[in-house]
Motif scaffolding. Structure first.
Motif, short mmCIF file in Angstrom:
data_model
loop_
_atom_site.label_atom_id
_atom_site.label_comp_id
_atom_site.label_asym_id
_atom_site.label_seq_id
_atom_site.Cartn_x
_atom_site.Cartn_y
_atom_site.Cartn_z
N VAL A 170 0.84 -1.21 0.00
CA VAL A 170 0.00 0.00 0.00
C VAL A 170 0.87 1.26 0.00
N GLN A 171 1.95 1.22 0.76
CA GLN A 171 2.86 2.39 0.79
C GLN A 171 3.46 2.63 -0.60
N LYS A 174 0.84 4.16 -2.85
CA LYS A 174 0.60 5.58 -2.56
C LYS A 174 1.75 6.45 -3.08
N LYS A 177 1.33 6.85 -6.75
CA LYS A 177 0.29 7.84 -7.04
C LYS A 177 0.84 9.27 -6.90
N GLU A 205 -4.27 -8.12 0.51
CA GLU A 205 -3.29 -7.11 0.10
C GLU A 205 -3.77 -6.37 -1.17
N ASP A 208 -6.51 -4.02 -0.25
CA ASP A 208 -6.02 -2.81 0.41
C ASP A 208 -5.45 -1.83 -0.62
N VAL A 209 -4.72 -2.37 -1.58
CA VAL A 209 -4.13 -1.51 -2.61
C VAL A 209 -5.27 -0.88 -3.45
N ARG A 210 -6.22 -1.71 -3.79
CA ARG A 210 -7.37 -1.21 -4.57
C ARG A 210 -8.04 -0.05 -3.82
N ASN A 211 -8.27 -0.25 -2.52
CA ASN A 211 -8.93 0.81 -1.75
C ASN A 211 -8.08 2.07 -1.65
N ALA A 212 -6.76 1.89 -1.68
CA ALA A 212 -5.86 3.04 -1.53
C ALA A 212 -5.81 3.90 -2.80
N VAL A 213 -5.94 3.28 -3.97
CA VAL A 213 -5.76 4.08 -5.20
C VAL A 213 -7.01 4.16 -6.08
N ASN A 214 -8.01 3.34 -5.79
CA ASN A 214 -9.23 3.34 -6.59
C ASN A 214 -8.94 3.26 -8.10
#
Ligand code: GDP
Length: 297
Positions: A170-171, A174, A177, A205, A208-214
């Motif tokens: 996730v980091q 981000k 992005k 995992e 979580d990545v999907r939720n972080a960057v949509n």
């Protein structure tokens, strides 16, 4: 000698007396051949059954056109139905990557060709659509995979996010992005970690990545030679993560393309691209006509 489906169907009808219309018996005989051919092409049984039923409805009672033989006529009906199923509802196969920077999430099992496809697609977006692309590997478990993407990036002239040890997926997402925004990139592609089998940790995992960057697109990369397994993988990823499309790799192999038909019929998701080799330009837009031709032989 191996006979392809077109020849087999023509053979069936050549043995029958020519009539004014396709009789139910003629059609039945032909459909048995179609079913066997579909199964040989690795189409799943329920999909083959539904397919044969649709063809039966279309073929029975259809007047025989003078210019073509009944065999050719059934081949045409089968071909058109294959294209119909493969095309689906005519969803556009281009990617939704307008609002820059558009995130594309690449998901799939390890060994499916995910990293290779990420590179191929980045190259295609750069060369065909003139997009400025950033690629990032989220495979924190395999430093070699991160390195692999960096090497591909250099090879195709596409930037990759600098590797920083110790970050979570996730980091990294981000950071990608942020860099994509600051650097004026049109697209950033996230090559997620794959595992040999689907497991909870992997799915969590990716979620979580999907939720972080949509992501604007979530593309599932699957090995086209794995047939039924590919379809199960797609159902699993779609159920848990939600995919927007599929890339079938290794379509340069011996497979007959049946996975494409099952994939489309079972998941309803568009197949957007097919991988046709290991080289960076071996990626093509999915063409239902071509796969239909391949299944027919
Ligand atoms: P990943 O683990 O899913 O990232 O898989 P990789 O991208 O590392 O690919 C695994 C292997 O499959 C590599 O040797 C690739 O060159 C090969 N590969 C990927 N796509 C294709 C394809 O469309 N056709 C063929 N023949 N090989 C492919």
């Amino acid at each position: 000698m191996f006979e392809n489906l077109s020849e087999r169907l023509s053979g069936v009808f050549d043995r029958l007396t020519k009539q004014g219309a396709l009789s139910e018996d003629d059609v039945k005989t032909a459909l048995r051949e179609v079913r066997v051919a579909l199964l040989e092409a690795d189409v799943s049984l329920p999909v083959a059954r539904d397919f044969v039923k649709a063809v039966q409805e279309k073929a029975t009672g259809q007047a025989v056109t003078k210019s073509i033989t009944p065999g050719q006529q059934v081949v045409k009906i089968v071909h058109d139905e294959l294209v119909h199923v493969l095309k689906g509802d005519g969803e556009p196969d281009d990617l939704k990557i307008d609002n820059a920077p558009a995130p594309i999430l690449m998901v799939g099992l390890q060994g499916s060709g995910k990293t290779t496809t990420t590179g191929k697609l980045a190259k295609r977006l750069k060369e065909k659509a003139g997009k400025k692309v950033l690629m990032a590997s989220l495979d924190i478990y395999r430093p070699a995979a991160m390195q692999q993407l960096a090497v591909l990036g250099t090879q195709i002239g596409v930037d990759t996010l600098p590797i920083v040890a110790g970050e979570s997926a996730v980091q990294i997402a981000k950071r990608a992005k942020q860099q994509a925004t600051l650097g004026g990139y049109d697209v950033y592609m996230l090559d997620t970690a794959g595992r040999l089998h689907i497991d909870e940790t992997l799915m969590q995992e990716v979620e979580d990545v999907r939720n972080a960057v949509n992501p604007r697109e979530t593309l599932l990369v699957v090995d086209g030679l794995t047939g039924q397994v590919a379809v199960e993988v797609a159902e699993e990823f779609d159920g848990k993560i939600g995919i927007s499309g599929v890339v079938l790799t290794r379509m340069d192999g011996d497979g007959r393309g049946g996975a494409a038909l099952s994939m489309r019929a079972v998941t309803g998701k568009p197949i957007k691209f097919v991988g046709l080799g290991e080289k960076m330009d071996a990626l093509e837009a999915f063409e239902p006509d071509r796969i239909a031709g391949r299944i027919l032989g």
